[in-house]
Motif scaffolding. Structure first.
Motif, PDB file in Angstrom:
ATOM      1  N   VAL A   1      55.023 -16.698 -92.360  1.00 43.47           N
ATOM      2  CA  VAL A   1      55.845 -16.841 -91.156  1.00 43.47           C
ATOM      3  C   VAL A   1      55.573 -15.626 -90.269  1.00 43.47           C
ATOM      4  O   VAL A   1      56.111 -14.542 -90.497  1.00 43.47           O
ATOM      5  N   GLY A   2      54.705 -15.808 -89.269  1.00 47.49           N
ATOM      6  CA  GLY A   2      54.341 -14.708 -88.388  1.00 47.49           C
ATOM      7  C   GLY A   2      55.428 -14.393 -87.382  1.00 47.49           C
ATOM      8  O   GLY A   2      56.056 -15.311 -86.824  1.00 47.49           O
ATOM      9  N   CYS A   3      55.647 -13.113 -87.129  1.00 45.94           N
ATOM     10  CA  CYS A   3      56.670 -12.713 -86.159  1.00 45.94           C
ATOM     11  C   CYS A   3      56.319 -13.175 -84.742  1.00 45.94           C
ATOM     12  O   CYS A   3      57.198 -13.220 -83.871  1.00 45.94           O
ATOM     13  N   ASN A   4      55.063 -13.491 -84.491  1.00 48.51           N
ATOM     14  CA  ASN A   4      54.639 -13.937 -83.160  1.00 48.51           C
ATOM     15  C   ASN A   4      54.814 -15.440 -82.970  1.00 48.51           C
ATOM     16  O   ASN A   4      54.413 -15.981 -81.937  1.00 48.51           O
ATOM     17  N   GLY A   5      55.405 -16.134 -83.938  1.00 46.63           N
ATOM     18  CA  GLY A   5      55.633 -17.573 -83.796  1.00 46.63           C
ATOM     19  C   GLY A   5      54.578 -18.428 -84.451  1.00 46.63           C
ATOM     20  O   GLY A   5      54.693 -19.651 -84.426  1.00 46.63           O
TER      21      GLY A   5
ATOM     22  N   GLY B   1      54.610  -2.835 -87.640  1.00 44.68           N
ATOM     23  CA  GLY B   1      54.959  -3.388 -88.946  1.00 44.68           C
ATOM     24  C   GLY B   1      55.108  -4.886 -88.963  1.00 44.68           C
ATOM     25  O   GLY B   1      55.262  -5.476 -90.044  1.00 44.68           O
ATOM     26  N   ASP B   2      55.068  -5.549 -87.793  1.00 43.30           N
ATOM     27  CA  ASP B   2      55.196  -7.002 -87.738  1.00 43.30           C
ATOM     28  C   ASP B   2      54.021  -7.681 -88.443  1.00 43.30           C
ATOM     29  O   ASP B   2      52.870  -7.269 -88.297  1.00 43.30           O
ATOM     30  N   VAL B   3      54.320  -8.725 -89.197  1.00 41.43           N
ATOM     31  CA  VAL B   3      53.295  -9.606 -89.757  1.00 41.43           C
ATOM     32  C   VAL B   3      53.025 -10.701 -88.742  1.00 41.43           C
ATOM     33  O   VAL B   3      53.958 -11.359 -88.265  1.00 41.43           O
ATOM     34  N   VAL B   4      51.764 -10.897 -88.367  1.00 42.69           N
ATOM     35  CA  VAL B   4      51.422 -11.862 -87.330  1.00 42.69           C
ATOM     36  C   VAL B   4      50.314 -12.780 -87.828  1.00 42.69           C
ATOM     37  O   VAL B   4      49.545 -12.438 -88.728  1.00 42.69           O
TER      38      VAL B   4
ATOM     39  N   ALA C   1      47.567 -10.597 -90.102  1.00 41.35           N
ATOM     40  CA  ALA C   1      47.384  -9.158 -89.938  1.00 41.35           C
ATOM     41  C   ALA C   1      48.738  -8.499 -89.755  1.00 41.35           C
ATOM     42  O   ALA C   1      49.778  -9.165 -89.710  1.00 41.35           O
ATOM     43  N   GLU C   2      48.716  -7.175 -89.646  1.00 43.28           N
ATOM     44  CA  GLU C   2      49.931  -6.394 -89.420  1.00 43.28           C
ATOM     45  C   GLU C   2      49.747  -5.544 -88.171  1.00 43.28           C
ATOM     46  O   GLU C   2      48.651  -5.024 -87.928  1.00 43.28           O
TER      47      GLU C   2
END
Length: 316
Positions: free
Chosen positions: A205-209, A88-91, A150-151
């Protein structure tokens, strides 16, 4: 970052030290360093988790980070590490390879993620089985070097990350700039797509930074705040680069530099903190370039210390 002298570097380090000494919710046993003893209840026992080791029945931290406990399992979450994906993370990542029926995407994780041909919307939003012709034309959708949002769709036991871009809010990112910050500074929130109306800027704002910032494109009909339910088709191929005025790009640069300043001070990066940083710069009548200079960084550090002190007084 605009620092060329040792004095500036030392000054930035002093700002970080001031923030470290300020009141923080992570104080009082929440934070541990390498070799610190972690107190446990001998009668109840414990289970050793990630970031810990045991010597003579005593639990110690093997990394610097925040202590976490779930029932008897005790672990330490590192303050700095490669991105660990969750479903579910947005990256925000960059395509590194097109091969077979998949794209390889660099997320600054332990290994590249995979975006399958079956996990993207075809141009025009057509829903059908993928054919050999689709496989041959994959570079018409994404090609090497493309920046995409992407997700995270699924995770495998070997660490493999599978992505999907079936929603209209995902796809190729053009007309903006990417700012990379440590993934640990990103807060997982309900929305990671933002439209800063006061500045006319779109932000992911991507969860991967990976934080993508660009001027708002009024021609886009998808509303990223509600998940893009306003349109059915997905436009993944943009034949031309959107044209923006210097003023629009200047506002986007201001937001991007706000993200960079927060990363310099190791402060959380999310929509509210970014907008507060931009507001502080505008109150001082500073341009985008001036936000990366030492006086503003010191001002922001002092402002954060005052905020924490006020929060502590209110809590008491």
């Amino acid at each position: 970052m605009g620092f060329r002298s040792d004095g500036s570097v030392l000054a930035v380090e002093s700002c970080r030290a001031v923030l470290a000494e300020a009141p923080s919710p992570f104080q009082d046993s929440g934070f541990v360093c390498v070799g610190d003893r972690i107190e446990t209840d001998v009668s109840e026992g414990f289970l050793r988790g990630h970031g810990t080791y045991v010597i003579d029945g005593v639990l110690y931290a093997s990394v610097c980070g925040l202590k976490e406990r779930v029932n008897k399992l005790i672990s330490v979450r590192p303050l700095k590490q490669r991105y660990a994906a969750e479903i579910g993370d947005v990256v925000v990542g960059r395509v590194t390879e097109v091969a077979g029926k998949r794209w390889r995407v660099d997320l600054k994780s332990r290994q590249d993620a995979a975006l399958m041909l079956s996990a993207v919307n075809l141009p025009g939003g057509i829903q059908r089985r993928r054919t050999m012709e689709d496989e041959l034309n994959m570079r018409l959708v994404f090609e090497e070097g493309d920046l995409i949002s992407a997700e995270v769709q699924s995770l495998h036991a070997d660490g493999q990350i599978n992505l999907q871009t079936r929603s209209s809010k995902y796809g190729r990112l053009v007309g903006g700039q990417l700012v990379e910050v440590p993934a640990t500074l990103i807060k997982r929130q309900k929305f990671h797509f933002h439209h800063l109306e006061d500045l006319g800027v779109d932000m992911i704002v991507g969860c991967n930074g990976g934080v993508w910032v660009g001027p708002h494109d009024a021609h886009k009909s998808a509303d990223t705040q509600d998940g893009g339910h306003g349109r059915e088709e997905a436009v993944l191929v943009m034949p031309t680069m959107p044209s923006f005025t210097p003023q629009q790009r200047g506002k986007a640069a201001r937001v991007a530099n706000a993200v960079r300043v927060l990363a310099i001070l190791y402060l959380p990066v999310h929509s509210a903190s970014i907008q507060d940083t931009c507001q502080a710069a505008m109150q001082l009548d500073l341009g985008a370039a001036d936000m990366l200079k030492l006086p503003f960084i010191q001002h922001l550090a002092e402002q954060e210390v005052q905020r924490r002190q006020q929060d502590e007084m209110q809590a008491d």
